[in-house]
Scaffold this motif. Structure first.
Motif, mmCIF file in Angstrom:
data_model
loop_
_atom_site.group_PDB
_atom_site.id
_atom_site.type_symbol
_atom_site.label_atom_id
_atom_site.label_comp_id
_atom_site.label_asym_id
_atom_site.label_seq_id
_atom_site.Cartn_x
_atom_site.Cartn_y
_atom_site.Cartn_z
ATOM 1 N N VAL A 167 -9.144 1.493 1.658
ATOM 2 C CA VAL A 167 -9.199 0.874 0.330
ATOM 3 C C VAL A 167 -9.540 -0.617 0.443
ATOM 4 N N PHE A 168 -8.887 -1.298 1.384
ATOM 5 C CA PHE A 168 -9.142 -2.736 1.547
ATOM 6 C C PHE A 168 -10.608 -3.007 1.884
ATOM 7 N N GLU A 169 -11.155 -2.294 2.863
ATOM 8 C CA GLU A 169 -12.538 -2.554 3.272
ATOM 9 C C GLU A 169 -13.512 -2.258 2.136
ATOM 10 N N HIS A 170 -13.186 -1.266 1.328
ATOM 11 C CA HIS A 170 -14.042 -0.942 0.176
ATOM 12 C C HIS A 170 -14.109 -2.141 -0.775
ATOM 13 N N VAL A 171 -12.962 -2.730 -1.079
ATOM 14 C CA VAL A 171 -12.926 -3.873 -1.990
ATOM 15 C C VAL A 171 -13.494 -5.123 -1.311
ATOM 16 N N SER A 172 -13.134 -5.329 -0.044
ATOM 17 C CA SER A 172 -13.612 -6.506 0.681
ATOM 18 C C SER A 172 -15.134 -6.551 0.721
ATOM 19 N N ASP A 173 -15.761 -5.409 0.902
ATOM 20 C CA ASP A 173 -17.223 -5.373 0.966
ATOM 21 C C ASP A 173 -17.867 -5.736 -0.366
ATOM 22 N N MET A 174 -17.111 -5.588 -1.475
ATOM 23 C CA MET A 174 -17.628 -5.999 -2.778
ATOM 24 C C MET A 174 -17.333 -7.465 -3.064
ATOM 25 N N ALA A 202 0.834 -1.200 0.000
ATOM 26 C CA ALA A 202 0.000 0.000 0.000
ATOM 27 C C ALA A 202 0.871 1.253 0.000
ATOM 28 N N ASN A 203 1.960 1.251 0.766
ATOM 29 C CA ASN A 203 2.863 2.398 0.791
ATOM 30 C C ASN A 203 3.459 2.666 -0.589
ATOM 31 N N LEU A 204 3.748 1.598 -1.329
ATOM 32 C CA LEU A 204 4.260 1.766 -2.689
ATOM 33 C C LEU A 204 3.236 2.466 -3.573
ATOM 34 N N ALA A 205 1.970 2.211 -3.312
ATOM 35 C CA ALA A 205 0.907 2.866 -4.085
ATOM 36 C C ALA A 205 0.709 4.324 -3.676
ATOM 37 N N GLY A 237 5.179 9.305 -2.217
ATOM 38 C CA GLY A 237 5.986 9.926 -3.254
ATOM 39 C C GLY A 237 7.441 9.523 -3.083
ATOM 40 N N PHE A 238 8.171 9.413 -4.193
ATOM 41 C CA PHE A 238 9.559 8.954 -4.155
ATOM 42 C C PHE A 238 10.413 9.807 -5.093
ATOM 43 N N LYS A 239 11.720 9.789 -4.852
ATOM 44 C CA LYS A 239 12.640 10.454 -5.777
ATOM 45 C C LYS A 239 12.608 9.771 -7.132
ATOM 46 N N THR A 240 12.525 8.462 -7.113
ATOM 47 C CA THR A 240 12.389 7.686 -8.344
ATOM 48 C C THR A 240 10.924 7.682 -8.786
ATOM 49 N N GLU A 241 10.693 7.930 -10.045
ATOM 50 C CA GLU A 241 9.319 7.924 -10.558
ATOM 51 C C GLU A 241 8.788 6.494 -10.613
ATOM 52 N N VAL A 242 7.643 6.273 -9.973
ATOM 53 C CA VAL A 242 7.014 4.953 -9.979
ATOM 54 C C VAL A 242 5.850 4.984 -10.962
ATOM 55 N N PRO A 243 5.854 4.139 -11.989
ATOM 56 C CA PRO A 243 4.764 4.148 -12.977
ATOM 57 C C PRO A 243 3.403 3.897 -12.326
ATOM 58 N N TYR A 244 2.393 4.490 -12.913
ATOM 59 C CA TYR A 244 1.038 4.375 -12.359
ATOM 60 C C TYR A 244 0.593 2.920 -12.283
ATOM 61 N N HIS A 245 0.885 2.133 -13.327
ATOM 62 C CA HIS A 245 0.416 0.739 -13.319
ATOM 63 C C HIS A 245 1.127 -0.087 -12.241
ATOM 64 N N VAL A 246 2.351 0.280 -11.904
ATOM 65 C CA VAL A 246 3.061 -0.403 -10.818
ATOM 66 C C VAL A 246 2.387 -0.077 -9.488
ATOM 67 N N ARG A 247 1.997 1.183 -9.306
ATOM 68 C CA ARG A 247 1.296 1.572 -8.074
ATOM 69 C C ARG A 247 -0.032 0.832 -7.944
ATOM 70 N N ILE A 248 -0.771 0.742 -9.048
ATOM 71 C CA ILE A 248 -2.067 0.050 -9.007
ATOM 72 C C ILE A 248 -1.881 -1.433 -8.696
ATOM 73 N N ASN A 249 -0.891 -2.052 -9.320
ATOM 74 C CA ASN A 249 -0.629 -3.468 -9.043
ATOM 75 C C ASN A 249 -0.212 -3.675 -7.593
ATOM 76 N N ALA A 250 0.580 -2.744 -7.054
ATOM 77 C CA ALA A 250 0.979 -2.832 -5.646
ATOM 78 C C ALA A 250 -0.245 -2.761 -4.742
ATOM 79 N N LEU A 251 -1.183 -1.892 -5.067
ATOM 80 C CA LEU A 251 -2.393 -1.754 -4.264
ATOM 81 C C LEU A 251 -3.223 -3.039 -4.311
ATOM 82 N N LYS A 252 -3.277 -3.668 -5.472
ATOM 83 C CA LYS A 252 -4.024 -4.926 -5.598
ATOM 84 C C LYS A 252 -3.362 -6.041 -4.776
ATOM 85 N N ILE A 253 -2.029 -6.085 -4.785
ATOM 86 C CA ILE A 253 -1.331 -7.076 -3.966
ATOM 87 C C ILE A 253 -1.654 -6.853 -2.491
#
Length: 365
Positions: free
Chosen positions: A270-277, A127-130, A133-149
């Motif tokens: 975020v987790f509870e939102h998805v869990s409830d679905m 979740a922190n990866l999602a 902010g970092f000095k290194t640019e993290v691609p949006y799709h990497v952030r979304i995948n991190a959130l899903k994990i």
């Protein structure tokens, strides 16, 4: 061979002989906690495989009890005034494996047993990866995948084999930043449960029954319930605040604990939102805590801002969460199977900068 000896055989792959005897002859709260941990693992095939692998890798030095770290509990207790530290001697503290990301306090004949979920580190790491902010640019799709994990970790559908299959490759600055808040957020959750006890929130009138692990569906009738305390919603807000204010933290430490708390509550929202679905709550289930967004706002408005802490950034994160939940609502609607299957998902496609070489199960690990 009698029935009890047959039952003990199921525990041998993950427990020592001494631990098995304690599990089948509970004498105190520490034995109760060990039994709770062991039964949860043995009753869940996926967790059993993970802990069997850990036991084999550790060899003769392995014990189930020592595989759980209680440093965050002791750190918080060590910061309390002397009279409150003395009160804590009446409670047994430790982590367990649970699908409830909030802490749980069990009512036992040996006294209260306060616990938090042992999966918290991986839940918050991704979740922190999602979020951060970092000095290194993290691609949006990497952030979304991190959130899903992160979400799948708490749903117990993500394989807990991160030590051998880390799901991706992170630049050093990113890895350090996502790990830095985790010890502090553990202290916040531990402090929350400790505050419940010290503030007198645990009474016989608010004991409920709920399972430690729930299926990722509405039907959890086969999951053995345990007696846990369910303080009032008002008491939950008070425990949040006192988790940060009660220990003798200096201004920098208090800011770190508040940062960890806000990141955890954002992830929890975020987790509870998805869990409830994915697994809607049955009408008979208890709501054990106020919503994460309410708790997040309560901390923002009630805790004096530590010097140098950018509170506007935390209000912006709260707004960003709303957009992420909208995206996830649509994604779950079209791709619910991505949250329900047991296995692993990754930060990026194989042989990319954020994934690295594809690792093959039973070949590379």
């Amino acid at each position: 061979m009698d029935e009890s000896e047959i039952q003990k055989m199921f525990f041998h792959p993950v427990c020592t002989r001494d631990e098995i005897e304690r599990i089948f002859n509970v004498q105190n709260a520490k034995d109760y906690l060990l039994k709770l941990r062991a039964e949860t693992i043995v009753d869940n095939t996926r967790l059993f495989r993970v802990y069997r692998r850990k036991a084999l890798a550790s060899g003769d030095s392995w014990t189930l009890e020592k595989s759980f770290n209680d440093a965050h509990w002791q750190s918080v207790i060590g910061k309390l005034p002397e009279d409150q530290r003395a009160q804590c001697k009446n409670v047994t503290f430790g982590d367990i494996l649970s699908t409830d990301p909030n802490g749980m306090i069990f009512e036992t004949e040996y006294g209260p047993v306060a616990t938090i979920c042992n999966s918290m580190e991986f839940f918050t790491k991704f979740a922190n990866l999602a979020f951060l902010g970092f000095k290194t640019e993290v691609p949006y799709h990497v952030r979304i995948n991190a959130l899903k994990i992160s979400i799948r970790v708490m749903l117990k559908t993500e394989a807990m084999d991160f030590s051998v299959d880390p799901r991706g490759v992170l630049p050093a600055d990113v890895a350090n930043e996502i790990a830095r808040p985790i010890p502090w957020l553990k202290k916040f959750i531990a402090g929350h449960e400790i505050a419940h006890y010290i503030l007198g929130h645990l009474t016989n009138e608010n004991v409920i029954e709920q399972p430690v692990l729930c299926a990722t569906s509405i039907d959890d009738d086969n999951y053995k319930p345990s007696k846990v305390f369910n303080p009032s919603q008002k008491n939950e807000f008070e425990a949040d605040l006192q988790s940060i204010l009660m220990p003798k933290y200096n201004d920098i430490e208090r800011g770190e604990v508040l940062t960890g708390a806000l990141l955890w509550l954002a992830a929890l929202d975020v987790f509870e939102h998805v869990s409830d679905m994915v697994c809607p709550k049955a009408p008979h289930r208890y709501q054990t805590h106020p919503s994460p967004s309410e708790r997040y706002e309560n901390l923002l408005t009630s805790i004096p801002a530590p010097q140098g802490m950018p509170m506007d950034d935390w209000r912006q994160l709260s707004e960003n969460i709303k957009y992420l939940k909208e995206y996830l609502t649509e994604d779950v609607g079209f791709n619910i199977e991505n949250y329900e299957f047991y296995g692993s998902i990754y930060l990026d496609k194989p042989n990319s900068a954020w994934r690295g070489r594809e690792l093959i199960d039973r070949v590379d690990y």
